[in-house]
Design a protein around this motif. Structure first.
Motif, PDB file in Angstrom:
ATOM      1  N   PHE A  69      41.832  38.823  39.157  1.00 18.58           N
ATOM      2  CA  PHE A  69      42.379  37.831  38.228  1.00 18.58           C
ATOM      3  C   PHE A  69      42.635  36.509  38.932  1.00 18.58           C
ATOM      4  O   PHE A  69      42.244  35.448  38.449  1.00 18.58           O
ATOM      5  CB  PHE A  69      43.676  38.365  37.613  1.00 18.58           C
ATOM      6  CG  PHE A  69      44.431  37.340  36.807  1.00 18.58           C
ATOM      7  CD1 PHE A  69      44.093  37.094  35.493  1.00 18.58           C
ATOM      8  CD2 PHE A  69      45.473  36.614  37.379  1.00 18.58           C
ATOM      9  CE1 PHE A  69      44.776  36.136  34.755  1.00 18.58           C
ATOM     10  CE2 PHE A  69      46.161  35.669  36.649  1.00 18.58           C
ATOM     11  CZ  PHE A  69      45.810  35.433  35.333  1.00 18.58           C
ATOM     12  N   TYR A  72      39.404  34.528  39.860  1.00 19.89           N
ATOM     13  CA  TYR A  72      38.843  33.794  38.729  1.00 19.89           C
ATOM     14  C   TYR A  72      39.707  32.592  38.369  1.00 19.89           C
ATOM     15  O   TYR A  72      39.206  31.539  37.955  1.00 19.89           O
ATOM     16  CB  TYR A  72      38.695  34.706  37.512  1.00 19.89           C
ATOM     17  CG  TYR A  72      37.562  35.704  37.606  1.00 19.89           C
ATOM     18  CD1 TYR A  72      36.376  35.384  38.250  1.00 19.89           C
ATOM     19  CD2 TYR A  72      37.676  36.973  37.045  1.00 19.89           C
ATOM     20  CE1 TYR A  72      35.332  36.291  38.343  1.00 19.89           C
ATOM     21  CE2 TYR A  72      36.637  37.896  37.124  1.00 19.89           C
ATOM     22  CZ  TYR A  72      35.472  37.548  37.774  1.00 19.89           C
ATOM     23  OH  TYR A  72      34.451  38.446  37.854  1.00 19.89           O
ATOM     24  N   THR A  73      41.028  32.746  38.502  1.00 15.32           N
ATOM     25  CA  THR A  73      41.943  31.645  38.192  1.00 15.32           C
ATOM     26  C   THR A  73      41.763  30.505  39.186  1.00 15.32           C
ATOM     27  O   THR A  73      41.776  29.324  38.807  1.00 15.32           O
ATOM     28  CB  THR A  73      43.394  32.144  38.201  1.00 15.32           C
ATOM     29  OG1 THR A  73      43.560  33.154  37.198  1.00 15.32           O
ATOM     30  CG2 THR A  73      44.370  31.009  37.923  1.00 15.32           C
ATOM     31  N   SER A 118      39.038  37.160  31.635  1.00 12.69           N
ATOM     32  CA  SER A 118      40.102  37.784  32.440  1.00 12.69           C
ATOM     33  C   SER A 118      40.629  36.838  33.518  1.00 12.69           C
ATOM     34  O   SER A 118      40.844  37.229  34.667  1.00 12.69           O
ATOM     35  CB  SER A 118      39.611  39.091  33.082  1.00 12.69           C
ATOM     36  OG  SER A 118      39.232  40.018  32.101  1.00 12.69           O
ATOM     37  N   ALA A 119      40.823  35.589  33.151  1.00 15.24           N
ATOM     38  CA  ALA A 119      41.368  34.599  34.083  1.00 15.24           C
ATOM     39  C   ALA A 119      42.361  33.736  33.329  1.00 15.24           C
ATOM     40  O   ALA A 119      42.662  33.971  32.163  1.00 15.24           O
ATOM     41  CB  ALA A 119      40.244  33.748  34.671  1.00 15.24           C
ATOM     42  N   GLN A 236      43.686  41.735  29.808  1.00 19.65           N
ATOM     43  CA  GLN A 236      43.632  42.493  31.057  1.00 19.65           C
ATOM     44  C   GLN A 236      42.639  43.649  30.998  1.00 19.65           C
ATOM     45  O   GLN A 236      42.384  44.283  32.016  1.00 19.65           O
ATOM     46  CB  GLN A 236      45.019  43.053  31.385  1.00 19.65           C
ATOM     47  CG  GLN A 236      46.064  42.008  31.707  1.00 19.65           C
ATOM     48  CD  GLN A 236      47.428  42.628  31.918  1.00 19.65           C
ATOM     49  OE1 GLN A 236      47.974  43.265  31.017  1.00 19.65           O
ATOM     50  NE2 GLN A 236      47.983  42.455  33.096  1.00 19.65           N
ATOM     51  N   GLU A 239      39.506  43.852  33.429  1.00 20.22           N
ATOM     52  CA  GLU A 239      39.890  44.121  34.814  1.00 20.22           C
ATOM     53  C   GLU A 239      40.297  45.571  35.002  1.00 20.22           C
ATOM     54  O   GLU A 239      39.902  46.225  35.979  1.00 20.22           O
ATOM     55  CB  GLU A 239      41.037  43.195  35.232  1.00 20.22           C
ATOM     56  CG  GLU A 239      41.475  43.383  36.680  1.00 20.22           C
ATOM     57  CD  GLU A 239      42.618  42.461  37.062  1.00 20.22           C
ATOM     58  OE1 GLU A 239      43.002  42.477  38.244  1.00 20.22           O
ATOM     59  OE2 GLU A 239      43.118  41.733  36.186  1.00 20.22           O
TER      60      GLU A 239
END
Length: 268
Positions: A69, A72-73, A118-119, A236, A239
């Motif tokens: 997570f 990707y963020t 998912s980020a 979520q 992930e």
């Protein structure tokens, strides 16, 4: 695929900022709004400010949140910052209200795409997840106060018209994000696996959700199994499914939509 979605969503947000919000001194919510504000009143570029403001939270996120997570963020924050730096600031519309509405819609579309991958786009999202580890923390109220502060500051620094237009942009962004992603939807997962301890340890490290672990026995095989039950938010899910597959590809997973959660559930 997720990487492409994160990049596309982040660039869409950058276009929304530079084409519609910034030319009319309209802010967005969260740290991005603060970066826009500082970019208007200082010589520094908004992209550089966005990266600098997010950097401390990203460092904390690497240590505290799930690796996939936060990776990707980080990609989202870097892409958004680069986009804000390279995309020219152009006033496409001379009407502030239309610009705030359309800019908010485009921002919501971009953020929604990022959430689906998912980020997150960083900023207050990371802060929310870090604070969500504290029990009974009034998270929703805190985030509302933070965003309200951005609006009030916009009113004092620029004009109250700009503040009201900022409210329109934030509202439009939230509506579009909910339409695209519906992150408020909760899911209940029941995971039946022979690798209960390993699965539980990995999920606890990668998520910030509680897990209930019980022992069971296969009626047909007679083999001992572990049953893990947890409630997660919809964004979520990708992930979690990847984690489950990495630990035990043969695990049986039952996923159901949750109508309501009562008790200690951290809402992000």
């Amino acid at each position: 695929m997720h990487i492409l979605l994160v990049i596309a969503g982040s660039m869409l947000v950058a276009v929304a900022y530079n084409f519609f919000l910034i030319p009319h001194e309209i802010l967005s919510s969260g740290l991005s709004g603060i970066a826009i504000m500082l970019g208007i009143i200082t010589p520094l570029n908004t992209g550089v400010l966005n990266l600098l403001l997010n950097l401390p939270l990203l460092i904390l996120g690497v240590m505290k949140l799930g690796k996939r997570f936060i990776a990707y963020t980080i990609l989202s924050v870097i892409t958004l910052s680069i986009g804000l730096y390279i995309v020219p600031v152009i006033k496409l519309s001379t009407e502030p209200i239309l610009s705030s509405l359309f800019g908010g819609v485009l921002t919501g579309a971009g953020v929604g795409i990022i959430f689906r991958a998912s980020a997150s786009s960083g900023g207050f999202d990371i802060l929310a997840m870090l604070l969500a580890r504290k029990k009974d923390f009034p998270l929703g109220a805190l985030l509302s106060i933070m965003n309200a502060a951005v609006v009030v500051v916009a009113g004092f620094l620029f004009s109250w018209d700009a503040a009201l237009n900022t409210l329109i942009a934030i509202y439009a962004t939230g509506k579009v994000v909910d339409t695209i992603h519906t992150k408020h939807i909760k899911l209940t997962l029941n995971i039946v696996t022979s690798k209960g301890d390993e699965m539980c340890e990995k999920l606890l490290k990668s998520l910030y959700r509680g897990i209930t672990l019980t022992e069971g026995k296969g009626a047909y095989s007679g083999e001992n199994r572990f049953i893990l039950m947890t409630v997660i938010t919809r964004y979520q899910l990708n992930e979690v499914k990847q984690i489950i597959h990495d630990i035990d590809p043969k695990a049986f997973v039952n996923i159901t939509q949750t109508v309501e959660v009562v008790g200690l559930f951290h809402r992000d």
